[in-house]
Scaffold this motif. Structure first.
Motif, short mmCIF file in Angstrom:
data_model
loop_
_atom_site.label_atom_id
_atom_site.label_comp_id
_atom_site.label_asym_id
_atom_site.label_seq_id
_atom_site.Cartn_x
_atom_site.Cartn_y
_atom_site.Cartn_z
N GLN A 31 0.82 -1.20 0.00
CA GLN A 31 0.00 0.00 0.00
C GLN A 31 0.86 1.26 0.00
O GLN A 31 0.53 2.25 -0.66
CB GLN A 31 -0.96 0.01 1.19
CG GLN A 31 -1.86 1.23 1.23
CD GLN A 31 -2.96 1.13 2.25
OE1 GLN A 31 -4.12 0.98 1.91
NE2 GLN A 31 -2.60 1.21 3.53
N GLY B 246 0.50 4.14 -2.92
CA GLY B 246 0.24 5.55 -2.65
C GLY B 246 -1.06 6.00 -3.28
O GLY B 246 -2.10 5.36 -3.12
N ASP B 247 -0.99 7.11 -4.03
CA ASP B 247 -2.18 7.65 -4.68
C ASP B 247 -2.31 7.20 -6.12
O ASP B 247 -3.18 7.70 -6.85
CB ASP B 247 -2.15 9.19 -4.62
CG ASP B 247 -2.26 9.72 -3.19
OD1 ASP B 247 -2.95 9.06 -2.37
OD2 ASP B 247 -1.67 10.77 -2.89
N LYS B 248 -1.47 6.28 -6.55
CA LYS B 248 -1.53 5.81 -7.94
C LYS B 248 -2.74 4.89 -8.12
O LYS B 248 -3.14 4.18 -7.20
CB LYS B 248 -0.24 5.05 -8.31
CG LYS B 248 1.02 5.90 -8.26
CD LYS B 248 2.22 5.14 -8.82
CE LYS B 248 2.64 3.95 -7.98
NZ LYS B 248 3.16 4.34 -6.66
N ASP B 249 -3.26 4.88 -9.33
CA ASP B 249 -4.35 3.95 -9.63
C ASP B 249 -3.84 2.52 -9.73
O ASP B 249 -4.54 1.57 -9.35
CB ASP B 249 -5.03 4.33 -10.95
CG ASP B 249 -5.96 5.52 -10.81
OD1 ASP B 249 -6.30 5.90 -9.67
OD2 ASP B 249 -6.34 6.09 -11.86
N ARG C 291 -7.29 -1.61 4.59
CA ARG C 291 -6.31 -0.74 3.94
C ARG C 291 -7.01 -0.07 2.77
O ARG C 291 -7.06 -0.62 1.68
CB ARG C 291 -5.09 -1.56 3.50
CG ARG C 291 -4.29 -2.07 4.70
CD ARG C 291 -3.38 -3.23 4.38
NE ARG C 291 -2.55 -3.55 5.54
CZ ARG C 291 -2.96 -4.24 6.60
NH1 ARG C 291 -4.20 -4.71 6.64
NH2 ARG C 291 -2.15 -4.46 7.61
N ARG D 237 -6.62 2.32 0.51
CA ARG D 237 -6.04 2.50 -0.81
C ARG D 237 -5.88 1.17 -1.53
O ARG D 237 -6.11 1.06 -2.74
CB ARG D 237 -4.69 3.22 -0.72
CG ARG D 237 -4.79 4.68 -0.32
CD ARG D 237 -3.55 5.46 -0.67
NE ARG D 237 -2.36 4.94 -0.02
CZ ARG D 237 -1.92 5.31 1.18
NH1 ARG D 237 -2.61 6.20 1.88
NH2 ARG D 237 -0.82 4.79 1.70
N ALA E 115 -9.37 -0.11 -2.57
CA ALA E 115 -9.84 0.61 -3.76
C ALA E 115 -9.11 0.13 -5.01
O ALA E 115 -9.70 0.04 -6.09
CB ALA E 115 -9.66 2.11 -3.58
N TYR E 116 -7.84 -0.18 -4.85
CA TYR E 116 -7.04 -0.69 -5.97
C TYR E 116 -7.59 -2.03 -6.46
O TYR E 116 -7.78 -2.23 -7.67
CB TYR E 116 -5.59 -0.84 -5.50
CG TYR E 116 -4.71 -1.72 -6.34
CD1 TYR E 116 -4.26 -1.30 -7.59
CD2 TYR E 116 -4.30 -2.97 -5.88
CE1 TYR E 116 -3.44 -2.10 -8.36
CE2 TYR E 116 -3.47 -3.78 -6.64
CZ TYR E 116 -3.05 -3.34 -7.88
OH TYR E 116 -2.23 -4.14 -8.63
#
Length: 211
Positions: free
Chosen positions: A143, A147-150, A179, A181, A184-185
């Motif tokens: 995670q 980070g904020d990457k798709d 987690r 992020r 969402a991934y």
């Protein structure tokens, strides 16, 4: 025509997780048609199948000029023919390969080790805390990289495909869900139309057997 082996039936807990799903998904992303070879009872131990898959597992892939086994090797082979799964540039191809291996070597063994501690046997109960800690550490590291990457390298690749199928093995736990992020991934990867088609085709034999 490409032929992919799969099981005609597996127990319910394994449905949606058998590794032919990885290959089906890769073929759908690549737009490559294929047919399935559903293994009948005992067929995985027959000499003809062991000539394709030495360990009697799935998947195995056959084309006119090639037979392959091991899902990671098959997915990489498909990805090398498809920019949707692997960039054309040398660095992008190398990074994609790294993430396929990371899913199989850095994440999956920890996930499998945790799965091995399910049950009430004394040895399983004793090992579970360390196995859980190892999975949590690996997913925290994953995670942090995401980070904020798709996606792991900013765009979807075979590395994301492989990583998602590994993380799906934790679907009966809250480890990924805890987690945000990472959760969402996984949801983003599973929302891809190619995954939906692959999963439906993967599940169809089990549903037919149940009916």
């Amino acid at each position: 025509m490409i032929t992919v082996s799969a099981y005609r039936w597996v127990p319910e807990f394994a449905q949606g997780l058998v590794k032919d799903l990885r290959v089906r998904w890769a073929l759908e992303e690549a737009g490559l048609p294929y047919r399935e070879h559903l293994l009948e009872a005992g067929e995985k131990d027959a000499a003809a199948y062991r000539a394709l898959q030495p360990f009697g597992q799935v998947p195995a892939l056959r084309t006119e000029g090639l037979s392959l086994f091991e899902s990671g090797a098959i997915v990489l082979h498909i990805a090398q023919q498809c920019e949707a799964l692997m960039p054309h540039d040398a660095a992008g191809r190398a990074r994609t390969t790294s993430w396929v291996f990371a899913a199989l070597n850095s994440i999956e063994p920890a996930v499998d080790a945790l799965g091995d501690t399910e049950g009430d046997e004394a040895w399983a109960v004793a090992r579970r805390p360390a196995a859980l800690a190892k999975v949590q550490m690996r997913l925290d590291q994953l995670q942090a990289w995401l980070g904020d990457k798709d996606y792991l390298e900013g765009r979807f690749t075979a590395g994301d495909l492989m990583m998602t199928t590994v993380l799906r093995n934790l679907r009966q736990t809250d480890i990924v869900a805890d987690r945000p992020r990472l959760s969402a991934y996984v949801a983003r990867c599973q929302a891809r139309p190619a995954f939906g088609t692959a999963l439906a085709d993967h599940m169809r034999p089990f549903e037919a057997t149940a009916a």
